[in-house]
Design a protein around this motif. Structure first.
Motif, PDB file in Angstrom:
ATOM      1  N   TRP A   1     -16.709  -4.537  -5.104  1.00 38.52           N
ATOM      2  CA  TRP A   1     -16.137  -5.879  -5.261  1.00 38.52           C
ATOM      3  C   TRP A   1     -14.747  -5.704  -5.888  1.00 38.52           C
ATOM      4  CZ3 TRP A   1     -18.494 -10.689  -4.161  1.00 38.52           C
ATOM      5  CH2 TRP A   1     -19.776 -10.591  -3.626  1.00 38.52           C
ATOM      6  N   VAL A   2     -13.792  -6.404  -5.333  1.00 44.16           N
ATOM      7  CA  VAL A   2     -12.420  -6.294  -5.820  1.00 44.16           C
ATOM      8  C   VAL A   2     -11.880  -7.681  -6.147  1.00 44.16           C
ATOM      9  CG1 VAL A   2     -11.923  -4.163  -4.584  1.00 44.16           C
ATOM     10  CG2 VAL A   2     -11.514  -6.346  -3.452  1.00 44.16           C
ATOM     11  N   ASN A   3     -10.949  -7.697  -7.085  1.00 43.00           N
ATOM     12  CA  ASN A   3     -10.288  -8.948  -7.470  1.00 43.00           C
ATOM     13  C   ASN A   3      -8.957  -9.014  -6.728  1.00 43.00           C
ATOM     14  OD1 ASN A   3     -10.014 -11.367  -8.888  1.00 43.00           O
ATOM     15  ND2 ASN A   3      -8.840 -10.388 -10.516  1.00 43.00           N
TER      16      ASN A   3
ATOM     17  N   THR B   1     -15.025   3.136  -1.052  1.00 43.29           N
ATOM     18  CA  THR B   1     -15.449   3.658  -2.350  1.00 43.29           C
ATOM     19  C   THR B   1     -15.174   2.590  -3.398  1.00 43.29           C
ATOM     20  OG1 THR B   1     -13.301   4.717  -2.670  1.00 43.29           O
ATOM     21  CG2 THR B   1     -15.031   6.058  -1.679  1.00 43.29           C
ATOM     22  N   GLU B   2     -15.280   2.960  -4.665  1.00 38.22           N
ATOM     23  CA  GLU B   2     -15.182   1.984  -5.749  1.00 38.22           C
ATOM     24  C   GLU B   2     -13.873   1.201  -5.726  1.00 38.22           C
ATOM     25  OE1 GLU B   2     -15.363   1.812 -10.656  1.00 38.22           O
ATOM     26  OE2 GLU B   2     -15.574   3.709  -9.585  1.00 38.22           O
ATOM     27  N   ASN B   3     -12.770   1.875  -5.494  1.00 31.95           N
ATOM     28  CA  ASN B   3     -11.473   1.179  -5.516  1.00 31.95           C
ATOM     29  C   ASN B   3     -10.583   1.613  -4.352  1.00 31.95           C
ATOM     30  OD1 ASN B   3     -11.112   3.793  -6.775  1.00 31.95           O
ATOM     31  ND2 ASN B   3      -9.060   3.127  -7.310  1.00 31.95           N
TER      32      ASN B   3
ATOM     33  N   LEU C   1      -0.380  -7.538  -4.358  1.00 31.98           N
ATOM     34  CA  LEU C   1      -1.782  -7.576  -4.774  1.00 31.98           C
ATOM     35  C   LEU C   1      -2.091  -6.502  -5.814  1.00 31.98           C
ATOM     36  CD1 LEU C   1      -3.548  -8.100  -1.316  1.00 31.98           C
ATOM     37  CD2 LEU C   1      -2.905  -9.830  -2.988  1.00 31.98           C
ATOM     38  N   GLY C   2      -1.085  -5.688  -6.166  1.00 28.90           N
ATOM     39  CA  GLY C   2      -1.311  -4.616  -7.124  1.00 28.90           C
ATOM     40  C   GLY C   2      -1.950  -3.395  -6.503  1.00 28.90           C
ATOM     41  N   CYS C   3      -1.896  -3.280  -5.184  1.00 23.85           N
ATOM     42  CA  CYS C   3      -2.506  -2.161  -4.463  1.00 23.85           C
ATOM     43  C   CYS C   3      -1.424  -1.180  -4.001  1.00 23.85           C
ATOM     44  CB  CYS C   3      -3.284  -2.661  -3.247  1.00 23.85           C
ATOM     45  SG  CYS C   3      -4.545  -3.888  -3.607  1.00 23.85           S
ATOM     46  N   THR C   4      -1.868  -0.019  -3.549  1.00 27.38           N
ATOM     47  CA  THR C   4      -0.979   0.935  -2.902  1.00 27.38           C
ATOM     48  C   THR C   4      -1.538   1.253  -1.530  1.00 27.38           C
ATOM     49  OG1 THR C   4      -2.141   2.841  -3.858  1.00 27.38           O
ATOM     50  CG2 THR C   4      -0.252   1.970  -5.087  1.00 27.38           C
ATOM     51  N   ILE C   5      -0.666   1.502  -0.578  1.00 29.71           N
ATOM     52  CA  ILE C   5      -1.093   1.834   0.779  1.00 29.71           C
ATOM     53  C   ILE C   5      -0.371   3.112   1.192  1.00 29.71           C
ATOM     54  CG2 ILE C   5       0.654   0.306   1.807  1.00 29.71           C
ATOM     55  CD1 ILE C   5      -1.375  -0.233   4.070  1.00 29.71           C
TER      56      ILE C   5
ATOM     57  N   ARG D   1      -5.574   1.517  -1.722  1.00 25.98           N
ATOM     58  CA  ARG D   1      -6.172   1.698  -3.049  1.00 25.98           C
ATOM     59  C   ARG D   1      -5.979   0.441  -3.890  1.00 25.98           C
ATOM     60  NH1 ARG D   1      -3.751   6.751  -2.148  1.00 25.98           N
ATOM     61  NH2 ARG D   1      -5.276   8.450  -1.936  1.00 25.98           N
ATOM     62  N   PHE D   2      -7.047   0.020  -4.517  1.00 27.36           N
ATOM     63  CA  PHE D   2      -7.028  -1.155  -5.392  1.00 27.36           C
ATOM     64  C   PHE D   2      -6.922  -0.699  -6.845  1.00 27.36           C
ATOM     65  CE2 PHE D   2      -9.181  -2.279  -1.525  1.00 27.36           C
ATOM     66  CZ  PHE D   2      -8.731  -3.553  -1.237  1.00 27.36           C
ATOM     67  N   PRO D   3      -6.457  -1.579  -7.729  1.00 29.59           N
ATOM     68  CA  PRO D   3      -6.389  -1.209  -9.157  1.00 29.59           C
ATOM     69  C   PRO D   3      -7.759  -0.789  -9.661  1.00 29.59           C
ATOM     70  CG  PRO D   3      -5.220  -3.268  -8.749  1.00 29.59           C
ATOM     71  CD  PRO D   3      -5.958  -2.942  -7.479  1.00 29.59           C
ATOM     72  N   LYS D   4      -7.790   0.260 -10.482  1.00 28.44           N
ATOM     73  CA  LYS D   4      -9.084   0.751 -10.979  1.00 28.44           C
ATOM     74  C   LYS D   4      -9.743  -0.244 -11.908  1.00 28.44           C
ATOM     75  CE  LYS D   4      -8.350   5.706 -10.455  1.00 28.44           C
ATOM     76  NZ  LYS D   4      -8.349   7.034 -11.130  1.00 28.44           N
TER      77      LYS D   4
END
Length: 322
Positions: free
Chosen positions: A210-212, A243-245, A295-299, A314-317
């Motif tokens: 789940w991601v914010n 995976t998790e993030n 969104l605070g992500c990296t691609i 990748r989403f923020p940890k």
């Protein structure tokens, strides 16, 4: 360093004090007066100068802090109290420039809004005959290739609308708790026709993190990377790993040349594959990166010619679900 700047800013005060002391020495010498008078005057005046310097130092530091704050985030409400007519004029100029900038920004926003409204009207006008074509295709044999091309037209129209929208309002973000697996599956279903037409297998594995994030804009990123994978993969497999993030999408497509990889996220860059087939706008990956940063992500993207491409989102940890 601050003390040196303070002394330099108030050098006229200390120069006048020194000049007056020098004049007193000359007067005492000419009139043959005892030098003890000079030392009394020096001690008394030094005390007065020291007291005045302490008061000025306090006000100088306070004004300096306010100006540093203004430098980082200007607002006329934060302007320090003017000490003389010259400062009043400077502050009046600053307020006029601020108002001018606000007016120009508002005019620019209204122009962009008008452009978006006009494009929205045009988009809906174009989609009407596109929808009619879709009905005709369905009524005349449901040709999958024709439907696929029609689907692409809709995708490119929506891409251009999102391009204009993200340039219009950079604060249009609504963060919420989202199931990454559920959202990714729903986007993949949208492209089921392409998987079937090209006989491409789909492998979906990993956790259900789940991601914010902003759901609308995350869907936009997923659409771009999935559409690209399908566009440049003629056969084989597309693999989605969660995976998790992190979301990783790998294909077995034609791949991208090594020398082109540093430029794939540049605006308007299509590369050899896009120029060869004339089916790339050069906006999809560029917009995906721009939105991901909001969104605070990296691609990131890696690729080997003839073996395929992998896109990693990748989403923020640290996810805040409050």
């Amino acid at each position: 360093m601050g003390l040196i700047n303070f002394l330099y800013d108030h050098k006229s005060l200390y120069l006048i004090w020194g000049a007056l002391l020098l004049i007193e020495v000359l007067v005492l010498y000419l009139y043959d007066q005892p030098q003890i008078i000079f030392w009394d005057t020096l001690l008394f005046s030094a005390f007065v100068i020291l007291l005045a310097s302490c008061i000025k130092w306090f006000h100088w530091q306070k004004k300096l802090r306010q100006l540093n704050l203004l430098r980082d985030n200007f607002s006329s409400e934060l302007l320090p109290k003017s000490q003389d007519q010259r400062e009043q004029l400077y502050q009046m100029i600053a307020r006029n420039l601020e108002q001018q900038l606000i007016t120009e920004n508002e005019q620019d926003r209204l122009q962009k809004q008008a452009m978006l409204d006009d494009f929205g009207i045009w988009l809906h006008q174009v989609k009407t005959p596109v929808a009619a074509l879709d009905l005709l295709i369905q009524a005349n044999g449901r040709d999958p290739k024709m439907r696929a091309e029609l689907f692409k037209i809709n995708e490119y129209l929506q891409l251009m609308l999102n391009y204009l929208r993200q340039n219009l309002d950079k604060s249009d973000l609504v963060f919420e708790k989202v199931s990454l697996a559920h959202l990714t599956r729903s986007v993949l279903k949208k492209y089921a026709l392409f998987f079937s037409e090209k006989d491409i297998s789909l492998v979906f594995k990993g956790d259900d993190p789940w991601v914010n994030t902003d759901k609308k804009w995350l869907v936009f990123i997923l659409e771009q990377i999935i559409f690209n994978a399908l566009k440049y993969t003629e056969h084989g497999t597309i693999t989605v790993t969660l995976t998790e993030n992190e979301l990783q999408l790998s294909d077995t497509g034609i791949g991208i040349r090594a020398e082109e990889l540093p430029r794939v996220f540049e605006k308007g860059y299509t590369g050899y594959n896009g120029r060869k087939d004339q089916r790339a706008s050069g906006l999809g990956l560029y917009l995906s990166k721009q939105v991901a940063e909001k969104l605070g992500c990296t691609i990131a993207l890696t690729s080997i010619v003839g073996q395929g491409t992998t896109v990693t989102l990748r989403f923020p940890k640290k996810q805040n679900f409050d």
